[in-house]
Design a protein around this motif. Structure first.
Motif, PDB file in Angstrom:
ATOM      1  N   SER B 129    -101.371 -42.552 -46.491  1.00 59.68           N
ATOM      2  CA  SER B 129    -101.055 -43.217 -47.596  1.00 59.68           C
ATOM      3  C   SER B 129    -101.715 -42.537 -48.956  1.00 59.68           C
ATOM      4  O   SER B 129    -102.494 -41.549 -48.711  1.00 59.68           O
ATOM      5  CB  SER B 129    -102.095 -44.693 -47.393  1.00 59.68           C
ATOM      6  N   ASP B 130    -101.350 -42.921 -50.170  1.00 55.92           N
ATOM      7  CA  ASP B 130    -102.096 -42.274 -51.394  1.00 55.92           C
ATOM      8  C   ASP B 130    -103.499 -42.352 -51.441  1.00 55.92           C
ATOM      9  O   ASP B 130    -104.028 -41.398 -51.735  1.00 55.92           O
ATOM     10  CB  ASP B 130    -101.623 -43.040 -52.604  1.00 55.92           C
ATOM     11  N   ALA B 131    -104.136 -43.328 -50.802  1.00 60.41           N
ATOM     12  CA  ALA B 131    -105.602 -43.389 -50.756  1.00 60.41           C
ATOM     13  C   ALA B 131    -106.047 -42.508 -49.833  1.00 60.41           C
ATOM     14  O   ALA B 131    -107.169 -41.884 -50.149  1.00 60.41           O
ATOM     15  CB  ALA B 131    -105.993 -44.855 -50.283  1.00 60.41           C
ATOM     16  N   GLU B 132    -105.399 -42.409 -48.747  1.00 64.81           N
ATOM     17  CA  GLU B 132    -105.794 -41.626 -47.803  1.00 64.81           C
ATOM     18  C   GLU B 132    -105.749 -40.161 -48.321  1.00 64.81           C
ATOM     19  O   GLU B 132    -106.594 -39.271 -48.004  1.00 64.81           O
ATOM     20  CB  GLU B 132    -105.071 -41.536 -46.397  1.00 64.81           C
ATOM     21  N   TRP B 136    -108.714 -37.424 -48.563  1.00 61.46           N
ATOM     22  CA  TRP B 136    -108.820 -35.931 -48.099  1.00 61.46           C
ATOM     23  C   TRP B 136    -109.031 -34.912 -48.981  1.00 61.46           C
ATOM     24  O   TRP B 136    -109.508 -33.829 -48.978  1.00 61.46           O
ATOM     25  CB  TRP B 136    -107.040 -35.733 -47.606  1.00 61.46           C
ATOM     26  N   GLN B 137    -108.242 -35.079 -50.153  1.00 63.56           N
ATOM     27  CA  GLN B 137    -108.496 -34.222 -51.465  1.00 63.56           C
ATOM     28  C   GLN B 137    -110.105 -34.069 -51.730  1.00 63.56           C
ATOM     29  O   GLN B 137    -110.480 -33.121 -51.955  1.00 63.56           O
ATOM     30  CB  GLN B 137    -107.753 -34.645 -52.548  1.00 63.56           C
ATOM     31  N   ASP B 138    -110.476 -35.289 -51.640  1.00 66.68           N
ATOM     32  CA  ASP B 138    -112.266 -35.363 -51.984  1.00 66.68           C
ATOM     33  C   ASP B 138    -112.842 -34.592 -50.895  1.00 66.68           C
ATOM     34  O   ASP B 138    -113.739 -33.773 -51.299  1.00 66.68           O
ATOM     35  CB  ASP B 138    -112.588 -36.745 -52.152  1.00 66.68           C
ATOM     36  N   ARG B 139    -112.587 -34.902 -49.688  1.00 70.32           N
ATOM     37  CA  ARG B 139    -113.342 -34.167 -48.689  1.00 70.32           C
ATOM     38  C   ARG B 139    -113.243 -32.862 -48.433  1.00 70.32           C
ATOM     39  O   ARG B 139    -113.819 -32.021 -48.459  1.00 70.32           O
ATOM     40  CB  ARG B 139    -112.722 -34.803 -47.306  1.00 70.32           C
ATOM     41  N   LEU B 140    -111.974 -32.404 -48.911  1.00 72.72           N
ATOM     42  CA  LEU B 140    -111.724 -30.809 -49.058  1.00 72.72           C
ATOM     43  C   LEU B 140    -112.326 -30.517 -49.971  1.00 72.72           C
ATOM     44  O   LEU B 140    -112.866 -29.199 -50.024  1.00 72.72           O
ATOM     45  CB  LEU B 140    -110.102 -30.628 -49.188  1.00 72.72           C
ATOM     46  N   GLN B 141    -112.467 -31.016 -51.135  1.00 74.27           N
ATOM     47  CA  GLN B 141    -113.230 -30.531 -52.418  1.00 74.27           C
ATOM     48  C   GLN B 141    -114.848 -30.354 -51.943  1.00 74.27           C
ATOM     49  O   GLN B 141    -115.202 -29.452 -52.415  1.00 74.27           O
ATOM     50  CB  GLN B 141    -113.087 -31.413 -53.492  1.00 74.27           C
ATOM     51  N   GLN B 142    -115.236 -31.361 -51.251  1.00 79.40           N
ATOM     52  CA  GLN B 142    -116.584 -31.372 -50.971  1.00 79.40           C
ATOM     53  C   GLN B 142    -116.985 -30.009 -50.045  1.00 79.40           C
ATOM     54  O   GLN B 142    -117.959 -29.700 -49.934  1.00 79.40           O
ATOM     55  CB  GLN B 142    -117.147 -32.535 -50.206  1.00 79.40           C
ATOM     56  N   ALA B 143    -115.984 -29.898 -49.206  1.00 78.91           N
ATOM     57  CA  ALA B 143    -115.882 -28.799 -47.914  1.00 78.91           C
ATOM     58  C   ALA B 143    -115.850 -27.610 -48.752  1.00 78.91           C
ATOM     59  O   ALA B 143    -116.761 -26.595 -48.425  1.00 78.91           O
ATOM     60  CB  ALA B 143    -114.993 -29.033 -47.061  1.00 78.91           C
ATOM     61  N   LEU B 144    -115.092 -27.439 -49.732  1.00 71.66           N
ATOM     62  CA  LEU B 144    -115.064 -26.144 -50.409  1.00 71.66           C
ATOM     63  C   LEU B 144    -116.426 -25.887 -51.359  1.00 71.66           C
ATOM     64  O   LEU B 144    -116.740 -24.789 -51.089  1.00 71.66           O
ATOM     65  CB  LEU B 144    -113.854 -26.253 -51.412  1.00 71.66           C
ATOM     66  N   ALA B 145    -116.814 -26.763 -51.905  1.00 66.25           N
ATOM     67  CA  ALA B 145    -118.212 -26.710 -52.534  1.00 66.25           C
ATOM     68  C   ALA B 145    -119.288 -26.268 -51.433  1.00 66.25           C
ATOM     69  O   ALA B 145    -120.388 -25.692 -52.015  1.00 66.25           O
ATOM     70  CB  ALA B 145    -118.568 -27.801 -53.354  1.00 66.25           C
ATOM     71  N   GLN B 146    -119.044 -26.617 -50.328  1.00 68.92           N
ATOM     72  CA  GLN B 146    -120.342 -26.022 -49.253  1.00 68.92           C
ATOM     73  C   GLN B 146    -120.022 -24.672 -48.728  1.00 68.92           C
ATOM     74  O   GLN B 146    -121.069 -24.135 -48.239  1.00 68.92           O
ATOM     75  CB  GLN B 146    -120.073 -27.135 -48.193  1.00 68.92           C
ATOM     76  N   LEU B 147    -118.555 -24.027 -49.180  1.00 72.88           N
ATOM     77  CA  LEU B 147    -118.613 -22.862 -48.625  1.00 72.88           C
ATOM     78  C   LEU B 147    -119.588 -21.627 -49.616  1.00 72.88           C
ATOM     79  O   LEU B 147    -119.716 -21.994 -50.493  1.00 72.88           O
ATOM     80  CB  LEU B 147    -117.245 -22.279 -49.032  1.00 72.88           C
ATOM     81  N   PRO B 148    -120.086 -20.979 -48.790  1.00 75.59           N
ATOM     82  CA  PRO B 148    -120.746 -19.747 -49.733  1.00 75.59           C
ATOM     83  C   PRO B 148    -120.004 -19.335 -50.584  1.00 75.59           C
ATOM     84  O   PRO B 148    -118.839 -19.067 -50.612  1.00 75.59           O
ATOM     85  CB  PRO B 148    -121.192 -18.749 -48.781  1.00 75.59           C
TER      86      PRO B 148
END
Lengths: 155, 202
Positions: B129-132, B136-148
């Motif tokens: 769904s759009d909400a999902e 996902w986009q938020d989760r990916l953004q957070q994961a990206l922020a955790q990368l060195p």
């Protein structure tokens, strides 16, 4: 099957960032090796997800607001430059004035009190007094004559 | 989507014409350069520095630097390479200042912890769904922020800005082999961070 392709090379293969011969060799290997194909797919999924991230919304009229800010900064910069220059010049001007006053007072010999009274009585200007004071050989009559002459030439 | 935006990159010759026009006094040429690249700069700042930064403020800082130094631009690299290098430097400077503020206040540490926690405990699987999808986009953004940072920079430039390895090497100042290695390690690291969600069938 020959040895597996390194994951780093699979990543570069995905980006077509290897020499053509290497690309061909890896393509052949991947088509026949399920393990390498699986690794490649995983790397592709990560890339795909990143590419699917939405663009950050640029606020409307960003360029216009930026341009206005640049102009404001330029105006402020001219004012700041003027203030900065004034602050730098002020002590220098004050010092120059002090030097001139000091030089002036040291280079002007003082007149005896009676001569000062006399010059004041005939209405001589300070500049004339100074000129008179510079020449210690002049008598009162000569100074008077000089003052009258100077006054007549000014008319 | 980001991949579509990359197709708007025009030839560098067009950029040089605009730069020349600006240096001859046509300020409208600068506005055109801004309009051409503003989306890329906003994306790069957001994906490099994360959602907690004032993206517009940093973008303004980038373009102010460009305006000030454009007269000194010699054209040894493409304008895009030069612009992206300035953007990353602004992001890095801002990151340092933010880190210092966090160290002084300790406020950010708890925020960072919360972000990690939400990443770990979010339960949604593949985006249907759009909400999902947004999740996902938020989760990916957070994961990206955790990368060195050393992995995040080349990965964002490659997968989100669609630059080739040579350009990434020119922007980051790293050798080509290092760029290749960091892009791979960034992808692997990101995959590991998002492992629970991939396994649920994405």
């Amino acid at each position: 099957m020959s040895s597996h392709i390194s994951a780093e090379n699979l990543s570069a293969y995905k980006d077509r960032a290897l020499p053509p011969a290497d690309l061909r060799q890896i393509a052949q290997h991947v088509s026949a090796c399920a393990s390498c194909r699986q690794q490649l797919e995983e790397l592709q999924q990560v890339s795909l997800r990143l590419r699917q991230q939405p663009a950050y919304p640029v606020p409307p009229f960003f360029a216009v607001r930026l341009f206005n800010k640049i102009k404001m900064r330029q105006q402020r910069s001219v004012f700041v430059d003027f203030v900065w220059l004034s602050r730098r010049l002020m002590p220098a001007l004050a010092l120059l004035a002090a030097i001139m006053v000091a030089w002036h007072s040291f280079s002007s010999p003082e007149l005896p009190p009676e001569e000062e009274d006399y010059l004041a009585a005939v209405g001589a200007s300070p500049a004339m007094s100074l000129l008179a004071g510079n020449n210690e050989e002049m008598t009162k009559e000569e100074v008077l004559e000089f003052v009258v002459l100077a006054a007549s030439t000014q008319d | 989507m980001l991949a579509d935006i990359s197709t708007t990159h025009a030839t560098t010759a067009a950029d040089f014409e605009l730069i020349q026009a600006f240096n001859e006094g046509q300020e409208a040429a600068f506005t055109r350069l801004v309009q051409k690249y503003q989306q890329h700069v906003f994306n790069l700042i957001f994906h490099h520095s994360g959602p907690r930064v004032e993206v517009e403020d940093l973008a303004q800082e980038v373009f102010l630097k460009v305006y000030t130094h454009l007269k000194n631009f010699k054209g040894q690299a493409s304008f895009r390479t030069w612009l992206y290098r300035i953007t990353l430097n602004v992001c890095i400077d801002h990151g340092r200042k933010r880190k210092l503020r966090r160290m002084l206040s300790l406020e950010g540490l708890s925020e960072w912890g919360k972000a990690k926690l939400s990443l770990r405990h979010s339960t949604s699987a593949s985006p249907h769904s759009d909400a999902e999808k947004r999740e996902w986009q938020d989760r990916l953004q957070q994961a990206l922020a955790q990368l060195p940072e050393e992995f995040r920079q080349p990965l964002v430039l490659r997968d989100m800005e669609d630059l080739d390895y040579d350009e990434i090497a020119a922007i980051t100042g790293a050798p080509l082999g290092t760029v290749k290695s960091r892009i791979f390690r960034g992808r692997r690291h990101l995959r590991e961070l998002l492992a629970p969600y991939w396994e649920k069938g994405s």
